[in-house]
Design an enzyme around this catalytic site. Sequence first.
Site, PDB file in Angstrom:
ATOM      1  N   HIS A  69       0.700  -1.369  -0.229  1.00 35.44           N
ATOM      2  CA  HIS A  69       0.250   0.193   0.131  1.00 35.44           C
ATOM      3  C   HIS A  69       0.811   1.313   0.085  1.00 35.44           C
ATOM      4  O   HIS A  69       0.261   2.327  -0.160  1.00 35.44           O
ATOM      5  CB  HIS A  69      -1.002  -0.054   1.085  1.00 35.44           C
ATOM      6  CG  HIS A  69      -0.567   0.135   2.569  1.00 35.44           C
ATOM      7  ND1 HIS A  69      -0.026  -0.791   3.386  1.00 35.44           N
ATOM      8  CD2 HIS A  69      -0.062   1.509   3.232  1.00 35.44           C
ATOM      9  CE1 HIS A  69       0.534  -0.242   4.434  1.00 35.44           C
ATOM     10  NE2 HIS A  69       0.488   1.048   4.361  1.00 35.44           N
ATOM     11  N   ASP A 114       0.146  -7.714   1.503  1.00 29.84           N
ATOM     12  CA  ASP A 114       0.509  -6.232   1.675  1.00 29.84           C
ATOM     13  C   ASP A 114       2.185  -6.255   1.603  1.00 29.84           C
ATOM     14  O   ASP A 114       2.657  -5.926   2.566  1.00 29.84           O
ATOM     15  CB  ASP A 114      -0.122  -5.885   2.833  1.00 29.84           C
ATOM     16  CG  ASP A 114       0.149  -4.054   2.664  1.00 29.84           C
ATOM     17  OD1 ASP A 114       0.604  -3.539   1.963  1.00 29.84           O
ATOM     18  OD2 ASP A 114      -0.239  -3.403   3.616  1.00 29.84           O
ATOM     19  N   GLN A 201       1.069   5.798  12.062  1.00 29.69           N
ATOM     20  CA  GLN A 201       1.070   6.578  10.791  1.00 29.69           C
ATOM     21  C   GLN A 201       2.510   6.740  10.307  1.00 29.69           C
ATOM     22  O   GLN A 201       3.101   7.452  11.084  1.00 29.69           O
ATOM     23  CB  GLN A 201       0.044   7.312  10.277  1.00 29.69           C
ATOM     24  CG  GLN A 201      -1.258   6.998  10.041  1.00 29.69           C
ATOM     25  CD  GLN A 201      -2.062   6.861  11.570  1.00 29.69           C
ATOM     26  OE1 GLN A 201      -1.825   7.391  12.668  1.00 29.69           O
ATOM     27  NE2 GLN A 201      -2.957   5.835  11.440  1.00 29.69           N
ATOM     28  N   GLY A 202       3.021   6.392   9.253  1.00 22.61           N
ATOM     29  CA  GLY A 202       4.398   6.541   8.904  1.00 22.61           C
ATOM     30  C   GLY A 202       5.548   5.451   9.264  1.00 22.61           C
ATOM     31  O   GLY A 202       6.235   5.549   8.652  1.00 22.61           O
ATOM     32  N   ASP A 203       4.809   4.400   9.762  1.00 22.46           N
ATOM     33  CA  ASP A 203       5.450   3.056  10.110  1.00 22.46           C
ATOM     34  C   ASP A 203       5.357   2.109   9.147  1.00 22.46           C
ATOM     35  O   ASP A 203       5.765   0.951   9.133  1.00 22.46           O
ATOM     36  CB  ASP A 203       5.227   2.634  11.375  1.00 22.46           C
ATOM     37  CG  ASP A 203       5.838   3.322  12.639  1.00 22.46           C
ATOM     38  OD1 ASP A 203       7.004   4.310  12.390  1.00 22.46           O
ATOM     39  OD2 ASP A 203       5.196   3.832  13.770  1.00 22.46           O
ATOM     40  N   SER A 204       4.404   2.444   8.256  1.00 21.99           N
ATOM     41  CA  SER A 204       3.841   1.317   7.075  1.00 21.99           C
ATOM     42  C   SER A 204       5.191   0.983   6.307  1.00 21.99           C
ATOM     43  O   SER A 204       6.115   1.799   6.129  1.00 21.99           O
ATOM     44  CB  SER A 204       2.935   2.064   6.316  1.00 21.99           C
ATOM     45  OG  SER A 204       1.402   2.078   6.581  1.00 21.99           O
TER      46      SER A 204
END
Length: 255
Positions: A69, A114, A201-204
């Site tokens: 993603h 993913d 968020q931002g660790d994906s």
Amino acid sequence: MNRAAVVLAAGALAALGLQLPAAHAEPPTSPPIVGGTLATQGEFPFMISLSMGCGGSLYAEDVVLTAAHCVDGSGADTSITATAGVVDLKSPDAVRVKSTKVVQAPGYNGKGKDWALIKLAKPIDLPTLKPATDTTYNTGAFTVAGWGATAENAGQERYLRKATVPFVSDATCGKAYGDDFVPGDEICAGYPDKGGIDACQGDSGGPLFRKDRAGAWIQVGIVSYGEGCARPAKPGVYTEVSTFAADIAKAANGL
């Protein structure tokens, strides 16, 4: 919500074919990588920060493993910058390399599968992170690291942070996420009873990892999604690396 940076989630969501769940309309604030601490220089040399607002791990010296993603399909792509070798993203010692090509997991449609690979323009001379090839290490306590937000829907951090999160059973994760959770494709970790420690968020795309029997780091997961960050009854969901190890290796060899 997939844990890419909110700038990406808000600005390029349509391009990624994703939608924000309604549960995130009014998220509470939460601390960075939530409940984590600062990593030390050189502690996790395989960690990669990606310019689109995601993390990753050095799969090979010229290949980064991240989340599907985080990228927009497969093919030639020179728009991504990988930053490596530092905990401080503003350090003059940072190694920055452009991408040349991206492979998104075949069949990825926003649910399961993913993972993605990013080919780099030149090798990075740093240790790589070994992927798990079976479920042996899909248990116990894991480390998750990244430059994720200090609060839900906030920006990324300058300094790399880490946290310890324990394995959460498929049964418990299934109760938390219902049909959104894909057993076999995904593994969960966190503190469902109390919350408080989680990726954000931002660790994906960053790795979920632990030590193997030889004392070496091994990657068991890829930060994928979660409802908010560190909420009780909502553990973090990660791509189960061992499920896709053969597909990832084949794709990497094709690069």
